[in-house]
Design a protein around this motif. Structure first.
Motif, PDB file in Angstrom:
ATOM      1  N   PRO A 192      36.840  43.306  35.587  1.00 28.69           N
ATOM      2  CA  PRO A 192      38.306  43.293  35.613  1.00 28.69           C
ATOM      3  C   PRO A 192      38.865  42.708  34.325  1.00 28.69           C
ATOM      4  O   PRO A 192      38.161  42.008  33.579  1.00 28.69           O
ATOM      5  CB  PRO A 192      38.614  42.383  36.812  1.00 28.69           C
ATOM      6  CG  PRO A 192      37.438  41.456  36.895  1.00 28.69           C
ATOM      7  CD  PRO A 192      36.248  42.257  36.438  1.00 28.69           C
ATOM      8  N   ALA A 193      40.117  42.996  34.051  1.00 26.86           N
ATOM      9  CA  ALA A 193      40.763  42.418  32.871  1.00 26.86           C
ATOM     10  C   ALA A 193      40.689  40.896  32.927  1.00 26.86           C
ATOM     11  O   ALA A 193      40.834  40.298  33.993  1.00 26.86           O
ATOM     12  CB  ALA A 193      42.217  42.868  32.798  1.00 26.86           C
ATOM     13  N   GLU A 194      40.467  40.283  31.772  1.00 26.90           N
ATOM     14  CA  GLU A 194      40.324  38.827  31.751  1.00 26.90           C
ATOM     15  C   GLU A 194      41.587  38.110  32.214  1.00 26.90           C
ATOM     16  O   GLU A 194      41.529  36.993  32.726  1.00 26.90           O
ATOM     17  CB  GLU A 194      39.951  38.344  30.348  1.00 26.90           C
ATOM     18  CG  GLU A 194      40.879  38.787  29.236  1.00 26.90           C
ATOM     19  CD  GLU A 194      40.392  40.040  28.522  1.00 26.90           C
ATOM     20  OE1 GLU A 194      40.692  40.172  27.330  1.00 26.90           O
ATOM     21  OE2 GLU A 194      39.725  40.886  29.167  1.00 26.90           O
ATOM     22  N   GLN A 195      42.760  38.789  32.064  1.00 24.80           N
ATOM     23  CA  GLN A 195      44.010  38.157  32.478  1.00 24.80           C
ATOM     24  C   GLN A 195      44.178  38.109  33.993  1.00 24.80           C
ATOM     25  O   GLN A 195      44.995  37.338  34.503  1.00 24.80           O
ATOM     26  CB  GLN A 195      45.211  38.912  31.881  1.00 24.80           C
ATOM     27  CG  GLN A 195      45.256  38.914  30.358  1.00 24.80           C
ATOM     28  CD  GLN A 195      44.544  40.125  29.773  1.00 24.80           C
ATOM     29  OE1 GLN A 195      43.641  40.698  30.387  1.00 24.80           O
ATOM     30  NE2 GLN A 195      44.934  40.529  28.574  1.00 24.80           N
ATOM     31  N   SER A 196      43.437  38.943  34.731  1.00 22.46           N
ATOM     32  CA  SER A 196      43.748  39.090  36.164  1.00 22.46           C
ATOM     33  C   SER A 196      42.505  39.390  36.996  1.00 22.46           C
ATOM     34  O   SER A 196      42.435  40.430  37.656  1.00 22.46           O
ATOM     35  CB  SER A 196      44.767  40.228  36.341  1.00 22.46           C
ATOM     36  OG  SER A 196      44.263  41.434  35.764  1.00 22.46           O
ATOM     37  N   PRO A 197      41.514  38.498  37.035  1.00 27.35           N
ATOM     38  CA  PRO A 197      40.271  38.793  37.753  1.00 27.35           C
ATOM     39  C   PRO A 197      40.257  38.373  39.226  1.00 27.35           C
ATOM     40  O   PRO A 197      39.320  38.708  39.941  1.00 27.35           O
ATOM     41  CB  PRO A 197      39.250  37.960  36.972  1.00 27.35           C
ATOM     42  CG  PRO A 197      40.028  36.755  36.552  1.00 27.35           C
ATOM     43  CD  PRO A 197      41.426  37.256  36.251  1.00 27.35           C
ATOM     44  N   LEU A 198      41.273  37.642  39.671  1.00 27.93           N
ATOM     45  CA  LEU A 198      41.134  36.936  40.950  1.00 27.93           C
ATOM     46  C   LEU A 198      41.088  37.868  42.154  1.00 27.93           C
ATOM     47  O   LEU A 198      40.318  37.643  43.090  1.00 27.93           O
ATOM     48  CB  LEU A 198      42.262  35.913  41.102  1.00 27.93           C
ATOM     49  CG  LEU A 198      42.299  34.825  40.022  1.00 27.93           C
ATOM     50  CD1 LEU A 198      43.424  33.830  40.303  1.00 27.93           C
ATOM     51  CD2 LEU A 198      40.956  34.112  39.922  1.00 27.93           C
ATOM     52  N   SER A 199      41.908  38.916  42.175  1.00 25.87           N
ATOM     53  CA  SER A 199      41.889  39.809  43.342  1.00 25.87           C
ATOM     54  C   SER A 199      40.595  40.620  43.382  1.00 25.87           C
ATOM     55  O   SER A 199      40.080  40.931  44.472  1.00 25.87           O
ATOM     56  CB  SER A 199      43.109  40.735  43.357  1.00 25.87           C
ATOM     57  OG  SER A 199      43.159  41.555  42.203  1.00 25.87           O
ATOM     58  N   ALA A 200      40.022  40.956  42.216  1.00 25.63           N
ATOM     59  CA  ALA A 200      38.755  41.697  42.196  1.00 25.63           C
ATOM     60  C   ALA A 200      37.634  40.848  42.774  1.00 25.63           C
ATOM     61  O   ALA A 200      36.758  41.351  43.508  1.00 25.63           O
ATOM     62  CB  ALA A 200      38.425  42.140  40.773  1.00 25.63           C
ATOM     63  N   LEU A 201      37.620  39.553  42.457  1.00 26.17           N
ATOM     64  CA  LEU A 201      36.582  38.670  42.988  1.00 26.17           C
ATOM     65  C   LEU A 201      36.731  38.491  44.497  1.00 26.17           C
ATOM     66  O   LEU A 201      35.737  38.457  45.230  1.00 26.17           O
ATOM     67  CB  LEU A 201      36.647  37.322  42.271  1.00 26.17           C
ATOM     68  CG  LEU A 201      36.226  37.374  40.792  1.00 26.17           C
ATOM     69  CD1 LEU A 201      36.612  36.092  40.082  1.00 26.17           C
ATOM     70  CD2 LEU A 201      34.718  37.623  40.677  1.00 26.17           C
ATOM     71  N   ARG A 202      37.958  38.405  44.958  1.00 24.39           N
ATOM     72  CA  ARG A 202      38.170  38.316  46.413  1.00 24.39           C
ATOM     73  C   ARG A 202      37.802  39.630  47.091  1.00 24.39           C
ATOM     74  O   ARG A 202      37.251  39.644  48.201  1.00 24.39           O
ATOM     75  CB  ARG A 202      39.627  37.960  46.702  1.00 24.39           C
ATOM     76  CG  ARG A 202      39.943  37.767  48.171  1.00 24.39           C
ATOM     77  CD  ARG A 202      39.246  36.545  48.737  1.00 24.39           C
ATOM     78  NE  ARG A 202      39.668  36.277  50.112  1.00 24.39           N
ATOM     79  CZ  ARG A 202      38.859  36.316  51.178  1.00 24.39           C
ATOM     80  NH1 ARG A 202      37.575  36.617  51.028  1.00 24.39           N
ATOM     81  NH2 ARG A 202      39.316  36.062  52.377  1.00 24.39           N
ATOM     82  N   LEU A 203      38.072  40.757  46.433  1.00 26.43           N
ATOM     83  CA  LEU A 203      37.698  42.059  46.977  1.00 26.43           C
ATOM     84  C   LEU A 203      36.189  42.145  47.160  1.00 26.43           C
ATOM     85  O   LEU A 203      35.706  42.678  48.169  1.00 26.43           O
ATOM     86  CB  LEU A 203      38.189  43.170  46.047  1.00 26.43           C
ATOM     87  CG  LEU A 203      37.825  44.603  46.435  1.00 26.43           C
ATOM     88  CD1 LEU A 203      38.484  44.991  47.761  1.00 26.43           C
ATOM     89  CD2 LEU A 203      38.244  45.585  45.331  1.00 26.43           C
ATOM     90  N   ALA A 204      35.430  41.628  46.198  1.00 24.64           N
ATOM     91  CA  ALA A 204      33.974  41.646  46.310  1.00 24.64           C
ATOM     92  C   ALA A 204      33.516  40.855  47.527  1.00 24.64           C
ATOM     93  O   ALA A 204      32.593  41.270  48.243  1.00 24.64           O
ATOM     94  CB  ALA A 204      33.344  41.074  45.042  1.00 24.64           C
ATOM     95  N   GLU A 205      34.162  39.735  47.776  1.00 23.71           N
ATOM     96  CA  GLU A 205      33.810  38.916  48.935  1.00 23.71           C
ATOM     97  C   GLU A 205      34.121  39.654  50.236  1.00 23.71           C
ATOM     98  O   GLU A 205      33.326  39.633  51.187  1.00 23.71           O
ATOM     99  CB  GLU A 205      34.582  37.599  48.870  1.00 23.71           C
ATOM    100  CG  GLU A 205      34.143  36.562  49.874  1.00 23.71           C
ATOM    101  CD  GLU A 205      34.799  35.226  49.639  1.00 23.71           C
ATOM    102  OE1 GLU A 205      34.184  34.207  49.997  1.00 23.71           O
ATOM    103  OE2 GLU A 205      35.935  35.184  49.110  1.00 23.71           O
ATOM    104  N   LEU A 206      35.249  40.334  50.273  1.00 22.99           N
ATOM    105  CA  LEU A 206      35.600  41.108  51.466  1.00 22.99           C
ATOM    106  C   LEU A 206      34.647  42.287  51.647  1.00 22.99           C
ATOM    107  O   LEU A 206      34.309  42.645  52.783  1.00 22.99           O
ATOM    108  CB  LEU A 206      37.046  41.603  51.366  1.00 22.99           C
ATOM    109  CG  LEU A 206      38.135  40.535  51.400  1.00 22.99           C
ATOM    110  CD1 LEU A 206      39.513  41.185  51.280  1.00 22.99           C
ATOM    111  CD2 LEU A 206      38.060  39.699  52.682  1.00 22.99           C
ATOM    112  N   ALA A 207      34.229  42.907  50.542  1.00 30.65           N
ATOM    113  CA  ALA A 207      33.280  44.024  50.635  1.00 30.65           C
ATOM    114  C   ALA A 207      31.970  43.567  51.263  1.00 30.65           C
ATOM    115  O   ALA A 207      31.387  44.265  52.112  1.00 30.65           O
ATOM    116  CB  ALA A 207      33.039  44.628  49.249  1.00 30.65           C
TER     117      ALA A 207
END
Length: 498
Positions: A192-207
């Protein structure tokens, strides 16, 4: 979603916890180097959390995990109906955490939380659901052959798919890539873009919670010049899907040639024209949608309708309508439901937009906005800005500003405006406003763009492909066509005794 107040959103934001580590092989881990960087809230300048700064070593680990999972077949050879069940559960989990996902994007990159919770986060759930439902309905082929020959044409997953996504729609763009790639049976390594990684990391946890096996979905936050480049050059990545600037898209094409000739699917820049003809009877709706087309998400949209061509006989009237709408769309705290526009993603982007505005003041007529402002004395905010009497060759009308800046240009004939609209290195999207059906069809046919929206702006759905022409790239997200990016056609020819 409940009818949250400003205080409700602030309270929920204060209760959030943040995942900042990389997600590799089913586990959250620090970067191998131990490095991290601060994730900054652009509305306040405050540090949200620290995030793992991944590099080539971390990318190696993530790609190796994806390859192991692919070769084991825990996902790649899972029955399509079973993959569907897992991805449907993931869609449900996103919906169960809708407000949290919306807040992560709002805090991380400054978008209005009301947009994130009504558009971005529900859209992400919908995209996962749609590809989940589609994947067990994609049929293979039997080629026409003579007696004694049976030629089977199967659509097979590629292997390890790299995805590099932008900061303007962090959750949605991660989903556009991952949903189709995962549905097809691939492993995914997302940067993910360095400015906005937080939702991608949470998405991985939900996956992982939904049942996506370890190693199948990995997230490596970090910077483009290190982690992104390492993914582009990796010899064991089979495909890389990218959304971002044209300049970086060209770099990924070079990385492919320098490594293993991996497929590159770029969806890059845009400078979308909006054509307003005098035979459009509902100019108020046209103005409402034109304002949405340039000021939504602070203008940080690759397909933003940033250059407007208005037929000369109605131009002055339409300029006044646009000024009124800009005045009513002032920036505010992204967590305040009353705000009409959020914060620019970071200080660098804010300064870049302001450079365009300051230069534009020398060459065109500034009629609205044009200033950087603060909210409660803080933040990266820019007023909705309109320039009139812009020369067609002015950088205001040529370059992708990626901010809330609209350029207005008069035209006298259909041929003239089509020529100006097409005279761009980009070809992502366009809008046409007319009540003449023949003109709508004729002009749409002549515009060299990926999507033409007639009497609306930026029309989009999961059922239709999104992507562009020329230097807007040739990648296509959404629709069944996106599955073409993440699969290969494999022929099995069998001779038998007829």
């Amino acid at each position: 979603m409940q009818n949250y107040t400003y205080q409700d959103w602030k309270s929920r934001a204060e209760q959030l916890s943040f995942r900042g580590q990389a997600f590799i092989d089913g586990k959250f881990v620090n970067a191998v180097s131990g490095k991290s960087y601060d994730s900054i809230n652009p509305a306040t300048g405050e540090v949200i959390t620290t995030v793992a700064e991944c590099d080539a070593e971390d990318v190696d680990l993530a790609v190796a995990a994806g390859r192991r999972a692919f070769e084991k077949g825990v996902w790649s050879r899972m029955a399509p109906g079973d993959r569907k069940a897992v991805l449907l559960k993931l869609a449900d989990l996103i919906r169960a955490h809708l407000e949290e996902m919306a807040l992560l994007d709002s805090l991380d990159m400054g978008k209005l939380v009301t947009d994130a919770v009504t558009v971005d986060a529900p859209g992400s759930a919908h995209f996962f659901q749609w590809y989940a439902e589609a994947i067990d309905k994609i049929y293979d082929e039997v080629a026409p052959t003579g007696p004694g020959d049976l030629a089977l044409v199967k659509r097979v997953p590629l292997g390890v798919v790299g995805a590099v996504t932008p900061w303007n729609f962090p959750l949605d763009m991660a989903t556009w890539k991952a949903a189709a790639a995962l549905a097809a049976g691939n492993s995914v390594v997302l940067k993910p873009a360095e400015q906005s990684p937080l939702s991608a990391l949470r998405l991985a946890e939900l996956a992982a919670e939904a049942g996506v096996p370890d190693g199948v979905f990995n997230v490596v936050p970090g910077f483009g010049g290190t982690a992104g480049k390492a993914l582009g050059l990796h010899m064991d990545v089979d495909c890389l899907a990218f959304t971002g600037s044209t300049a970086i898209g060209k770099m990924f094409m070079q990385y492919s040639g320098q490594s293993n000739l991996k497929q590159i699917w770029p969806e890059t820049g845009g400078k979308s024209p909006n054509l307003i003809f005098a035979d459009c009877e509902d100019l108020d709706t046209a103005a409402d949608m034109a304002a949405f087309g340039i000021f939504f998400n602070q203008g940080e949209v690759c397909s933003a309708n940033s250059r407007m061509y208005v037929e000369r006989s109605i131009k002055d009237e339409f300029v006044e309508k646009m000024i009124a709408r800009a005045s009513a769309t002032q920036p505010g705290d992204p967590l305040d439901p009353a705000s009409k526009m959020g914060a620019i993603v970071d200080e660098k982007q804010t300064r870049g937009i302001m450079r365009f505005i300051e230069e534009g003041k020398k060459t065109a007529n500034l009629v609205a906005g044009g200033e950087r402002v603060t909210v409660d004395g803080k933040g990266c905010f820019i007023q909705p800005t309109i320039f009139d009497d812009v020369a067609h060759n002015d950088p205001l009308a040529r370059d992708e500003i990626f901010g809330p800046v609209l350029s207005m240009i008069a035209f006298d004939s259909e041929d003239e405006v089509v020529a100006m609209a097409n005279d761009s290195i980009y070809g992502l999207a366009a809008s046409v406003w007319t009540d003449n059906l023949s003109r709508a069809c004729r002009v749409s046919d002549r515009l060299n763009v990926g999507t033409v929206s007639v009497n609306t702006v930026d029309a989009l759905s999961v059922q239709t492909p999104f992507g562009g022409m020329k230097q807007s790239g040739f990648g296509r997200d959404l629709s069944l066509h996106a599955l073409d990016k993440y699969t290969a056609l494999k022929t099995t020819w069998i001779k038998y005794k007829a």
